[in-house]
Design an enzyme around this catalytic site. Structure first.
Site, PDB file in Angstrom:
ATOM      1  N   TYR A 145      -6.359   6.015   4.974  1.00 33.58           N
ATOM      2  CA  TYR A 145      -6.482   5.055   3.875  1.00 33.58           C
ATOM      3  C   TYR A 145      -5.663   3.789   4.138  1.00 33.58           C
ATOM      4  O   TYR A 145      -6.170   2.673   4.032  1.00 33.58           O
ATOM      5  CB  TYR A 145      -6.041   5.678   2.539  1.00 33.58           C
ATOM      6  CG  TYR A 145      -5.858   4.614   1.482  1.00 33.58           C
ATOM      7  CD1 TYR A 145      -6.972   4.072   0.847  1.00 33.58           C
ATOM      8  CD2 TYR A 145      -4.602   4.095   1.189  1.00 33.58           C
ATOM      9  CE1 TYR A 145      -6.825   3.037  -0.071  1.00 33.58           C
ATOM     10  CE2 TYR A 145      -4.456   3.069   0.278  1.00 33.58           C
ATOM     11  CZ  TYR A 145      -5.571   2.546  -0.351  1.00 33.58           C
ATOM     12  OH  TYR A 145      -5.424   1.520  -1.234  1.00 33.58           O
ATOM     13  N   GLU A 202       0.824  -1.208   0.000  1.00 33.13           N
ATOM     14  CA  GLU A 202       0.000   0.000   0.000  1.00 33.13           C
ATOM     15  C   GLU A 202       0.858   1.259   0.000  1.00 33.13           C
ATOM     16  O   GLU A 202       0.530   2.245  -0.660  1.00 33.13           O
ATOM     17  CB  GLU A 202      -0.953   0.002   1.203  1.00 33.13           C
ATOM     18  CG  GLU A 202      -2.059  -1.046   1.129  1.00 33.13           C
ATOM     19  CD  GLU A 202      -3.011  -0.832  -0.045  1.00 33.13           C
ATOM     20  OE1 GLU A 202      -3.046   0.288  -0.604  1.00 33.13           O
ATOM     21  OE2 GLU A 202      -3.712  -1.789  -0.421  1.00 33.13           O
ATOM     22  N   ASP A 261      -9.352   6.121  -1.377  1.00 31.64           N
ATOM     23  CA  ASP A 261      -8.339   6.798  -2.179  1.00 31.64           C
ATOM     24  C   ASP A 261      -9.020   7.485  -3.359  1.00 31.64           C
ATOM     25  O   ASP A 261     -10.251   7.561  -3.414  1.00 31.64           O
ATOM     26  CB  ASP A 261      -7.262   5.807  -2.640  1.00 31.64           C
ATOM     27  CG  ASP A 261      -7.784   4.770  -3.621  1.00 31.64           C
ATOM     28  OD1 ASP A 261      -9.010   4.726  -3.887  1.00 31.64           O
ATOM     29  OD2 ASP A 261      -6.962   3.973  -4.144  1.00 31.64           O
TER      30      ASP A 261
END
Length: 352
Positions: free
Chosen positions: A122, A39, A140
């Protein structure tokens, strides 16, 4: 939220993702550490670019312990070319905290995981939903674009306060039995189908439940105000070579843009000033101006500024006994081991 198709939307999205998802290396694991790494790498970076970096990184640092105490220069070299280097520094700091405070187990709740260095809303939601199956939002740009169209939300997604609207929307919509597939499905839909321009509505698995599709103009959303104008900086980059064939390199400051990365001599270009003369004064050198060889002229764009670079190879006729701090001559072999930002790598490839 007065959206009548929550159940149908969930089912269609999850089924589509299960059948059509791309085969990506971080989708073969539920290890929260590995998902965290992926991520962070995927922030501001294309999937195709990330894949080889992720595979190399996981081979080098297969566990949180191996990353936590890796030397910074080695770590920056592993990240070299991905850009936004503060990401990997923050990742290492956060992982070290997990090792030292949580016994190497990534926290499984938003309160604790959000306290880790570099873990925003996020990233926290992505790890919690994908690794731990928690019904947590992970919003996002892709998710905001998809849901702005599905739910007809016309709030400006460039404003930080708008994200709260989408976080609440995901919390209301998320499939508690398939949190990983739901959140990844939203991201995948935005990446492959519900694109910024020319969305592929005829291929969309949730088209029947998309409010703006039925109103006829999906491309009108999301609303996004223009970014602040990028600042331009003009530089002459001098690749200075000594009589032994070594090259002068300088380590950038410990804080700020490209912190602790190595670069060739960078002189900001100013009208009516000679960059070679400025470099001579700054580093105590005598340079062979007349035989300087032009290398590359190019621009390099950061999120908030643009470097306009002209680069030259120039020989040093005289070198001081004592160079400025964090400055040294290196052999080609030594330079290959130094972490350098993308503009310097581009110039170095030209030299090679």
């Amino acid at each position: 939220m007065n959206y009548p198709y929550t159940t149908q939307f969930r089912q269609a999205l999850v089924e589509w993702f299960q059948e059509e998802q791309r085969d990506l290396p971080w989708r073969h694991t539920k290890d929260p550490y590995r998902i965290w790494v992926s991520e962070v790498m995927l922030q501001q970076t294309r999937v195709d670019t990330v894949i080889p970096y992720y595979n190399r990184f996981m081979e080098k640092y297969p566990t949180s312990e191996s990353l936590a105490y890796a030397p910074e220069e080695e770590l920056l070299k592993m990240w070299e070319g991905l850009g936004y280097y503060s990401r990997v520094r923050n990742l290492q700091a956060g992982v070290r905290e997990v090792v030292e405070t949580y016994g190497s187990k990534v926290p499984d709740n938003r309160h604790d995981i959000s306290k880790l260095k570099g873990v925003g809303p996020y990233t926290a939601g992505a790890i919690l939903s994908i690794a731990y199956g928690k019904p947590e939002h992970a919003v996002d740009g892709n998710v905001m674009r998809v849901l702005s169209r599905v739910l007809n939300i016309d709030a400006d997604i460039a404003l930080p306060k708008t994200k709260k609207i989408f976080e609440e929307a995901v919390t209301a919509l998320i499939d508690p039995a398939h949190t990983s597939e739901f959140n990844q499905g939203l991201m995948e839909l935005g990446a492959l189908i519900c694109t910024p321009t020319s969305p592929k509505c005829l291929l969309c698995p949730v088209r029947d439940y998309c409010t703006v599709f039925h109103e006829g103009d999906p491309a009108s959303l999301p609303v996004k105000s223009k970014k602040v104008k990028t600042k331009n900086l003009d530089y002459d980059v001098l690749v200075i070579r000594d009589v032994e064939g070594r090259f002068l390199m300088e380590k950038r400051a410990e804080e700020g843009l490209l912190a602790n990365m190595w670069q060739f001599v960078m002189i900001e270009r100013v009208a009516d000033e000679n960059s070679f003369s400025k470099a001579e004064q700054q580093y105590g050198l005598l340079l062979d101006h007349a035989l300087a060889v032009p290398l590359e002229s190019f621009k390099h764009v950061f999120s908030h500024l643009k470097w306009l670079i002209d680069s030259y190879l120039v020989d040093a006729l005289q070198v001081p006994e004592q160079l400025p701090k964090n400055t040294a001559f290196f052999t080609k072999e030594q330079i290959e081991q130094l972490p350098m930002p993308v503009p310097m790598l581009k110039i170095w490839r030209k030299i090679n």
